[in-house]
Design a protein around this motif. Sequence first.
Motif, mmCIF file in Angstrom:
data_model
loop_
_atom_site.group_PDB
_atom_site.id
_atom_site.type_symbol
_atom_site.label_atom_id
_atom_site.label_comp_id
_atom_site.label_asym_id
_atom_site.label_seq_id
_atom_site.Cartn_x
_atom_site.Cartn_y
_atom_site.Cartn_z
ATOM 1 N N UNK A 160 -11.847 100.087 90.292
ATOM 2 C CA UNK A 160 -12.788 100.685 91.249
ATOM 3 C C UNK A 160 -12.934 99.850 92.517
ATOM 4 N N UNK A 161 -12.566 98.576 92.444
ATOM 5 C CA UNK A 161 -12.790 97.662 93.567
ATOM 6 C C UNK A 161 -11.575 97.489 94.470
ATOM 7 N N UNK A 162 -10.385 97.811 93.954
ATOM 8 C CA UNK A 162 -9.162 97.585 94.721
ATOM 9 C C UNK A 162 -8.436 98.913 94.908
ATOM 10 N N UNK A 163 -7.972 99.140 96.113
ATOM 11 C CA UNK A 163 -7.217 100.347 96.435
ATOM 12 C C UNK A 163 -5.914 100.370 95.626
ATOM 13 N N UNK A 164 -5.589 101.483 94.955
ATOM 14 C CA UNK A 164 -4.357 101.549 94.155
ATOM 15 C C UNK A 164 -3.082 101.278 94.960
ATOM 16 N N UNK A 180 -2.790 98.980 97.211
ATOM 17 C CA UNK A 180 -2.745 97.555 97.486
ATOM 18 C C UNK A 180 -1.733 96.876 96.549
ATOM 19 N N UNK A 181 -0.832 96.044 97.090
ATOM 20 C CA UNK A 181 0.150 95.353 96.243
ATOM 21 C C UNK A 181 -0.496 94.463 95.172
ATOM 22 N N UNK A 182 -1.709 94.022 95.425
ATOM 23 C CA UNK A 182 -2.423 93.202 94.453
ATOM 24 C C UNK A 182 -2.663 93.975 93.150
ATOM 25 N N UNK A 183 -2.778 95.304 93.263
ATOM 26 C CA UNK A 183 -3.002 96.129 92.077
ATOM 27 C C UNK A 183 -1.841 95.995 91.098
ATOM 28 N N UNK A 184 -0.623 95.975 91.603
ATOM 29 C CA UNK A 184 0.554 95.835 90.714
ATOM 30 C C UNK A 184 0.551 94.477 90.016
ATOM 31 N N UNK A 185 0.173 93.447 90.738
ATOM 32 C CA UNK A 185 0.104 92.110 90.148
ATOM 33 C C UNK A 185 -0.966 92.076 89.059
ATOM 34 N N UNK A 186 -2.135 92.626 89.367
ATOM 35 C CA UNK A 186 -3.221 92.655 88.387
ATOM 36 C C UNK A 186 -2.857 93.511 87.174
ATOM 37 N N UNK A 187 -2.128 94.626 87.400
ATOM 38 C CA UNK A 187 -1.674 95.455 86.272
ATOM 39 C C UNK A 187 -0.734 94.671 85.363
ATOM 40 N N UNK A 188 0.196 93.936 85.968
ATOM 41 C CA UNK A 188 1.125 93.127 85.171
ATOM 42 C C UNK A 188 0.380 92.033 84.408
ATOM 43 N N UNK A 189 -0.572 91.382 85.074
ATOM 44 C CA UNK A 189 -1.361 90.344 84.412
ATOM 45 C C UNK A 189 -2.207 90.907 83.280
ATOM 46 N N UNK A 190 -2.800 92.073 83.496
ATOM 47 C CA UNK A 190 -3.627 92.661 82.438
ATOM 48 C C UNK A 190 -2.760 93.107 81.264
ATOM 49 N N UNK A 191 -1.553 93.582 81.544
ATOM 50 C CA UNK A 191 -0.641 93.997 80.479
ATOM 51 C C UNK A 191 -0.207 92.802 79.627
ATOM 52 N N UNK A 192 0.247 91.730 80.271
ATOM 53 C CA UNK A 192 0.695 90.560 79.514
ATOM 54 C C UNK A 192 -0.471 89.857 78.824
ATOM 55 N N UNK A 193 -1.615 89.818 79.490
ATOM 56 C CA UNK A 193 -2.788 89.196 78.870
ATOM 57 C C UNK A 193 -3.246 89.986 77.650
ATOM 58 N N UNK A 194 -3.231 91.293 77.761
ATOM 59 C CA UNK A 194 -3.650 92.138 76.642
ATOM 60 C C UNK A 194 -2.724 91.944 75.439
#
Length: 167
Positions: A93-97, A99-113
């Motif tokens: 909800x806080x970051x525009x989809x 935004x390239x940061x979203x892809x980084x955060x998605x990858x981090x959340x996937x590996x962290x999960x």
Amino acid sequence: LAPLALIWAYALMSGMTPSATRASIMGSVYLAALLLGRPRSILPALGLAAAFMVAIDPNVVESVSFQLSFAAMAGIALMAGPLRDTMQRLYSDRIDPANPLTRVLDALSFTSAMTIAATIATLPLVAFYFQRVSLIGLPTTALALPALPPILVTQAAAGLVGLASTT
């Protein structure tokens, strides 16, 4: 056929450990399902891998490696998706989809999960067999995970060179 051959060649080069055998069977089931146009699901593949391995060697169930490998995969299959979704809700909800940061955060959340799910699932076995639980395990795994693919590729290449080389 090439991925299937690579999967089993790697398992053979690694010594057919219970975790490598499990991964190879699951990879083979995934490729067969893909070829036949069937749904691909982790839990049935995990169950089939366990059934094959126990049918070949019933004593494998006593192997710590077998138990940890299957517990980790079951944890990933059952918990990683919901954990990833929870993490993604924290920032979506806080970051525009776009935004390239979203892809980084998605990858981090996937590996962290995946790391958290595998750790939670194996925690009782680790505590039982080793009488201690490391608190540094999660961050260490998260830091080491990006290095794993190049390490596996270079290890496989070194193994192939070692098979052909006389020096």
